[in-house]
Design an enzyme around this catalytic site. Structure first.
Site, PDB file in Angstrom:
ATOM      1  N   GLY A   5     114.504  70.652  49.006  1.00  0.00           N
ATOM      2  CA  GLY A   5     114.934  70.453  49.538  1.00  0.00           C
ATOM      3  C   GLY A   5     114.318  70.389  51.719  1.00  0.00           C
ATOM      4  O   GLY A   5     115.009  70.807  52.159  1.00  0.00           O
ATOM      5  N   CYS A   6     112.647  70.794  51.450  1.00  0.00           N
ATOM      6  CA  CYS A   6     111.560  70.606  52.373  1.00  0.00           C
ATOM      7  C   CYS A   6     111.948  68.849  52.638  1.00  0.00           C
ATOM      8  O   CYS A   6     111.152  68.423  51.686  1.00  0.00           O
ATOM      9  CB  CYS A   6     110.916  71.140  51.736  1.00  0.00           C
ATOM     10  SG  CYS A   6     111.202  73.748  51.732  1.00  0.00           S
ATOM     11  N   GLN A   7     111.715  68.987  53.823  1.00  0.00           N
ATOM     12  CA  GLN A   7     111.169  67.387  54.513  1.00  0.00           C
ATOM     13  C   GLN A   7     110.033  67.201  53.893  1.00  0.00           C
ATOM     14  O   GLN A   7     109.467  65.819  53.787  1.00  0.00           O
ATOM     15  CB  GLN A   7     111.786  67.294  55.461  1.00  0.00           C
ATOM     16  CG  GLN A   7     111.129  65.475  56.401  1.00  0.00           C
ATOM     17  CD  GLN A   7     111.227  64.917  57.705  1.00  0.00           C
ATOM     18  OE1 GLN A   7     111.739  66.882  58.279  1.00  0.00           O
ATOM     19  NE2 GLN A   7     111.395  64.067  58.454  1.00  0.00           N
ATOM     20  N   SER A   8     108.891  68.133  54.808  1.00  0.00           N
ATOM     21  CA  SER A   8     107.966  67.859  54.501  1.00  0.00           C
ATOM     22  C   SER A   8     107.407  68.543  53.497  1.00  0.00           C
ATOM     23  O   SER A   8     108.890  69.616  52.578  1.00  0.00           O
ATOM     24  CB  SER A   8     107.010  68.904  54.995  1.00  0.00           C
ATOM     25  OG  SER A   8     107.524  70.047  55.512  1.00  0.00           O
TER      26      SER A   8
END
Length: 140
Positions: free
Chosen positions: A50-53
């Protein structure tokens, strides 16, 4: 110090900066001070979905407390990881389950993060809570 005390301390630290560019600078500084995560812990098991990075949170349950290590490949997110670890690492599962992490809202971070970073922060907090529930069941 309690979780509440540490959160209040963080709120006070951020209140020293009036400009959001300075607050971002402080976040980056915190991230730069974060201890590097052992490469063997940078795996799919510890990767936060769920994290872009890319963000890794690795727990260790020892003497009834959960100790977290973490890292990110993005500088601002790495600062967020550092803040979270400061609040949650070395706590019992019960402490983590029974305390809300409100400092993020109190310092205005959610409003000043991009939607993807904000979602990633929520995903990190959710994962920390899930680890707390799991370790609470193990230790009961």
């Amino acid at each position: 110090m309690t979780i509440e005390n540490i959160q209040q301390e963080i709120v006070e630290e951020f209140s020293l900066y009036e400009d959001w560019m300075d607050k971002y600078g402080y976040l980056i500084e915190l991230g730069n001070d974060l201890k590097e995560l052992d490469p063997k812990l940078k795996n799919d098991q510890h990767l936060i979905k769920g994290c872009q990075s890319r963000v890794w949170l690795a727990p260790e349950f020892k003497d009834g407390k959960i100790f977290f290590q973490g890292e990110s490949d993005a500088v601002i997110v790495k600062g967020l990881v550092a803040l979270l670890l400061r609040v949650v690492s070395g706590r019992t599962p019960e402490e983590l389950m029974n305390n809300e992490l409100h400092f993020v809202d109190d310092i205005g971070l959610k409003q000043h993060l991009s939607p993807t970073r904000s979602n990633g922060l929520v995903a990190m907090i959710k994962q920390i809570k899930l680890y707390a529930v799991a370790y609470n069941k193990i230790s009961s």
